[in-house]
Design a protein around this motif. Structure first.
Motif, PDB file in Angstrom:
ATOM      1  N   GLU A 253      31.990  20.870  -0.482  1.00 40.56           N
ATOM      2  CA  GLU A 253      33.146  21.520  -1.366  1.00 40.56           C
ATOM      3  C   GLU A 253      33.743  20.170  -2.132  1.00 40.56           C
ATOM      4  OE1 GLU A 253      35.927  23.737   0.470  1.00 40.56           O
ATOM      5  OE2 GLU A 253      34.846  25.656   0.483  1.00 40.56           O
ATOM      6  N   GLN A 254      34.026  19.064  -1.418  1.00 38.73           N
ATOM      7  CA  GLN A 254      34.804  17.948  -1.798  1.00 38.73           C
ATOM      8  C   GLN A 254      33.810  17.234  -2.772  1.00 38.73           C
ATOM      9  OE1 GLN A 254      33.729  18.369   1.390  1.00 38.73           O
ATOM     10  NE2 GLN A 254      33.396  16.649   2.406  1.00 38.73           N
ATOM     11  N   HIS A 255      32.754  17.503  -2.981  1.00 34.75           N
ATOM     12  CA  HIS A 255      31.756  16.692  -3.927  1.00 34.75           C
ATOM     13  C   HIS A 255      32.065  17.026  -5.289  1.00 34.75           C
ATOM     14  CE1 HIS A 255      27.977  15.202  -5.727  1.00 34.75           C
ATOM     15  NE2 HIS A 255      27.785  14.600  -4.816  1.00 34.75           N
ATOM     16  N   GLU A 256      31.858  15.962  -6.058  1.00 35.91           N
ATOM     17  CA  GLU A 256      32.253  16.057  -7.580  1.00 35.91           C
ATOM     18  C   GLU A 256      31.429  17.123  -8.403  1.00 35.91           C
ATOM     19  OE1 GLU A 256      31.550  12.455  -9.328  1.00 35.91           O
ATOM     20  OE2 GLU A 256      29.450  12.437  -9.421  1.00 35.91           O
ATOM     21  N   ASP A 257      30.202  17.418  -7.988  1.00 36.79           N
ATOM     22  CA  ASP A 257      29.483  18.482  -8.390  1.00 36.79           C
ATOM     23  C   ASP A 257      29.767  19.906  -8.207  1.00 36.79           C
ATOM     24  OD1 ASP A 257      27.850  16.436  -9.882  1.00 36.79           O
ATOM     25  OD2 ASP A 257      26.229  16.573  -8.283  1.00 36.79           O
ATOM     26  N   TYR A 258      30.458  20.141  -7.138  1.00 31.01           N
ATOM     27  CA  TYR A 258      31.036  21.524  -6.485  1.00 31.01           C
ATOM     28  C   TYR A 258      31.664  22.443  -7.554  1.00 31.01           C
ATOM     29  CZ  TYR A 258      31.786  25.101  -3.075  1.00 31.01           C
ATOM     30  OH  TYR A 258      31.781  26.117  -2.375  1.00 31.01           O
ATOM     31  N   ALA A 341      33.926  32.792 -16.770  1.00 32.02           N
ATOM     32  CA  ALA A 341      33.500  32.425 -15.287  1.00 32.02           C
ATOM     33  C   ALA A 341      34.743  31.652 -14.503  1.00 32.02           C
ATOM     34  CB  ALA A 341      32.519  31.359 -15.193  1.00 32.02           C
ATOM     35  N   LYS A 342      35.323  30.859 -15.628  1.00 31.49           N
ATOM     36  CA  LYS A 342      36.474  30.068 -15.292  1.00 31.49           C
ATOM     37  C   LYS A 342      37.611  30.961 -15.031  1.00 31.49           C
ATOM     38  CE  LYS A 342      35.229  25.819 -17.729  1.00 31.49           C
ATOM     39  NZ  LYS A 342      35.595  24.926 -18.761  1.00 31.49           N
ATOM     40  N   ARG A 343      38.063  32.044 -16.045  1.00 33.94           N
ATOM     41  CA  ARG A 343      38.991  32.999 -15.890  1.00 33.94           C
ATOM     42  C   ARG A 343      38.813  33.667 -14.442  1.00 33.94           C
ATOM     43  NH1 ARG A 343      38.167  34.551 -20.589  1.00 33.94           N
ATOM     44  NH2 ARG A 343      37.256  36.430 -19.994  1.00 33.94           N
ATOM     45  N   ARG A 344      37.652  34.210 -14.234  1.00 28.96           N
ATOM     46  CA  ARG A 344      37.590  35.031 -12.968  1.00 28.96           C
ATOM     47  C   ARG A 344      37.726  34.127 -12.021  1.00 28.96           C
ATOM     48  NH1 ARG A 344      35.926  40.234 -11.778  1.00 28.96           N
ATOM     49  NH2 ARG A 344      34.380  39.429 -10.342  1.00 28.96           N
ATOM     50  N   HIS A 345      37.292  32.807 -11.727  1.00 32.30           N
ATOM     51  CA  HIS A 345      37.694  31.906 -10.889  1.00 32.30           C
ATOM     52  C   HIS A 345      39.049  31.651 -10.416  1.00 32.30           C
ATOM     53  CE1 HIS A 345      37.903  28.000  -8.994  1.00 32.30           C
ATOM     54  NE2 HIS A 345      37.135  28.261  -8.017  1.00 32.30           N
ATOM     55  N   ARG A 346      39.941  31.495 -11.392  1.00 32.58           N
ATOM     56  CA  ARG A 346      41.348  31.359 -11.355  1.00 32.58           C
ATOM     57  C   ARG A 346      41.970  32.659 -11.084  1.00 32.58           C
ATOM     58  NH1 ARG A 346      44.921  27.523 -12.761  1.00 32.58           N
ATOM     59  NH2 ARG A 346      43.431  26.219 -13.955  1.00 32.58           N
ATOM     60  N   MET A 347      41.682  33.812 -11.477  1.00 29.40           N
ATOM     61  CA  MET A 347      42.104  34.963 -11.356  1.00 29.40           C
ATOM     62  C   MET A 347      42.001  35.330  -9.781  1.00 29.40           C
ATOM     63  SD  MET A 347      41.254  37.722 -14.163  1.00 29.40           S
ATOM     64  CE  MET A 347      42.087  37.640 -15.845  1.00 29.40           C
ATOM     65  N   LEU A 348      40.736  35.102  -8.983  1.00 26.80           N
ATOM     66  CA  LEU A 348      40.426  35.393  -7.734  1.00 26.80           C
ATOM     67  C   LEU A 348      41.164  34.624  -6.876  1.00 26.80           C
ATOM     68  CD1 LEU A 348      36.651  36.500  -8.148  1.00 26.80           C
ATOM     69  CD2 LEU A 348      38.459  38.018  -7.599  1.00 26.80           C
ATOM     70  N   ARG A 378      41.961  23.182  -7.136  1.00 22.28           N
ATOM     71  CA  ARG A 378      40.526  23.686  -7.154  1.00 22.28           C
ATOM     72  C   ARG A 378      40.536  24.324  -8.778  1.00 22.28           C
ATOM     73  NH1 ARG A 378      35.911  22.419  -6.100  1.00 22.28           N
ATOM     74  NH2 ARG A 378      36.528  21.809  -4.003  1.00 22.28           N
ATOM     75  N   ALA A 379      41.266  25.142  -9.116  1.00 19.43           N
ATOM     76  CA  ALA A 379      41.004  25.946 -10.293  1.00 19.43           C
ATOM     77  C   ALA A 379      41.123  25.093 -11.755  1.00 19.43           C
ATOM     78  CB  ALA A 379      42.497  26.963 -10.433  1.00 19.43           C
ATOM     79  N   ASP A 380      41.865  23.985 -11.474  1.00 16.76           N
ATOM     80  CA  ASP A 380      41.741  22.887 -12.639  1.00 16.76           C
ATOM     81  C   ASP A 380      40.441  22.222 -12.505  1.00 16.76           C
ATOM     82  OD1 ASP A 380      44.453  23.575 -13.457  1.00 16.76           O
ATOM     83  OD2 ASP A 380      45.410  21.812 -12.274  1.00 16.76           O
ATOM     84  N   LEU A 381      40.006  21.756 -11.503  1.00 17.33           N
ATOM     85  CA  LEU A 381      38.754  21.064 -11.297  1.00 17.33           C
ATOM     86  C   LEU A 381      37.463  21.913 -12.136  1.00 17.33           C
ATOM     87  CD1 LEU A 381      38.545  19.500  -7.772  1.00 17.33           C
ATOM     88  CD2 LEU A 381      38.651  18.514 -10.015  1.00 17.33           C
TER      89      LEU A 381
END
Length: 443
Positions: A253-258, A341-348, A378-381
């Motif tokens: 999780e902490q990797h820049e590609d995650y 995808a970004k919106r769904r990620h932040r919402m969840l 995490r959401a900002d990343l």
């Protein structure tokens, strides 16, 4: 912010994580321990899971397990335990007014267990293990088969519950030794989330875990490189469907590609409108369901695609999955799909803030291995990932050399399966690599 988090370290070295969410009407207690099958050997395989079972056989303060469970249930709780490859945890939901009951009982379970009825519990575990094997005793569990192939010769390849042979050999001295080594202050995180108060959680935890001995955190040997693919491991099993999993070695999780991998996972599988379910299920009717997920440890990660189909359709399903992946490698995700995808990620992530269980896992479970980040960070990343970056990361991990496939099913679909995995149509091929096929199964 709708919640406040606190991290404290008691004089013994025990970490306590408190997540105050005063707007909720519930609470959850969870105790995370850095021990699992990753901390075992071939001879001791299954000892962490065995020990988890034995904790529920009572403690010095609660020798009667019916009364122990009833005491928790009377205040809205339900005692549970889980063992994974790299950690275990014990938890219960609980009414916020009765936090002390839950902490006192879990604390007594984990510091003064009776560790009795080993033979009865052994039989229960052996029964539980039958879900993972066929009538010949061969492993048919996709996760076990995948980890065995991905992490050869490493403890991550060991089965969580152990094998029938290893569990049969485990004796009381081994249980006691594992308990003494891993159930120590530096290896445990106590977490309370929900309508709880920081000061009260600290006071209650100090009392409940006063007998916990000092000791360091567990350490793990780094995982090996996964052998180059494409590789197929097939186990013949006479079922109506062939089950299969495509594994791509990823990053923790902490990797820049995650963050880009999180977007890729959502583009692939985040409802029926996402790419894999639409192309394979809705459009072509090749399978009832298909899923993509990220699995990981503090030093390794995986992206997995899993489905089941009629044996004669399995090769076609995998071909379509490769086609979907190759599109991600060749073309940038469209602006609207990326934004979704970004919106769904932040919402969840926002939804998670209403769940004491999610909050406990995020802040308490992560604390076992590293400092947890905030939901907002995490959401900002994820929000910062561009379409070009997503394509770059897709190409890095979705290539032929990084492909390992496991399948369990009838042999009549095997030849087609071998051919499609060997060709891996559409996936980048950094270097030509022959297909390694292993037929049969592990004992």
């Amino acid at each position: 912010m709708s919640f406040a988090t606190y991290r404290d370290v008691l004089p013994s070295g025990l970490r306590v994580v408190t997540v105050e969410t005063p707007h909720l009407h519930t609470a959850l207690l969870a105790v995370y321990v850095r021990t699992g099958s990753r901390h075992e050997t071939l001879l001791s395989n299954g000892v962490s899971h065995y020990l988890e079972h034995l904790f529920f056989r009572g403690s010095e303060g609660w020798p009667d397990t019916v009364k122990m469970n009833a005491a928790v249930e009377e205040v809205g709780g339900n005692l549970n335990g889980v063992t994974t490859r790299d950690h275990g945890y014990y938890y219960t939901p609980i009414h916020p007014a009765h936090l002390r009951v839950g902490l006192d009982i879990i604390g007594d379970m984990l510091t003064r267990p009776r560790l009795t009825d080993m033979e009865v519990e052994r039989q229960i575990i052996l029964e539980e293990m039958l879900d993972e094997v066929d009538e010949k005793g061969r492993d048919i569990d996709l996760d076990n088969l995948s980890k065995h192939l991905l992490f050869p010769g490493h403890p991550l390849a060991l089965k969580i519950a152990g094998t029938r042979e290893s569990v049969t050999r485990l004796m009381h001295p081994q249980i006691l030794e594992h308990f003494a080594q891993h159930y120590v202050a530096g290896n445990i995180v106590v977490t309370a989330a929900g309508r709880v108060k920081h000061s009260e959680v600290l006071e209650m935890t100090e009392r409940a875990f006063a007998r916990l001995p000092r000791g360091p955190s567990s350490v793990e040997a780094p995982p090996p490189l996964t052998p180059a693919g494409p590789r197929l491991h097939f186990v013949s099993h006479d079922e109506s469907q062939t089950e299969f999993r495509l594994n791509f070695r990823g990053v923790p999780e902490q990797h820049e590609d995650y963050p880009a991998l999180q977007i890729i996972r959502r583009v692939l599988d985040d409802g029926l409108s996402s790419r894999l379910p639409y192309e394979i299920v809705e459009k072509r009717g090749l399978a009832y369901s298909v899923s993509a997920s990220l699995d990981g440890y503090h030093d390794a990660g995986l992206l997995e695609i899993e489905a089941a189909s009629a044996p004669e359709k399995a090769a076609t399903v995998i071909t379509e999955a490769f086609r979907v992946l190759s599109t991600l490698c060749e073309h940038e995700v469209g602006e609207e799909e990326l934004a979704r995808a970004k919106r769904r990620h932040r919402m969840l992530l926002e939804f998670s803030q209403d769940s004491p269980g999610e909050l406990a896992g995020w802040f308490g479970g992560t604390e076992l291995f590293r400092t947890p980040e905030s939901f907002g960070h995490r959401a900002d990343l994820v929000d910062s990932q561009s379409a070009a970056r997503v394509r770059e990361v897709a190409r890095r991990y979705f290539n032929r050399e990084n492909l390992t496939v496991v399948a369990v099913g009838q042999r009549k679909g095997l030849k087609a399966l071998e051919r499609v995995v060997a060709e891996a149509p559409g996936l980048p091929a950094p270097e030509a690599a022959p297909l390694a096929v292993v037929s049969g199964g592990r004992g």
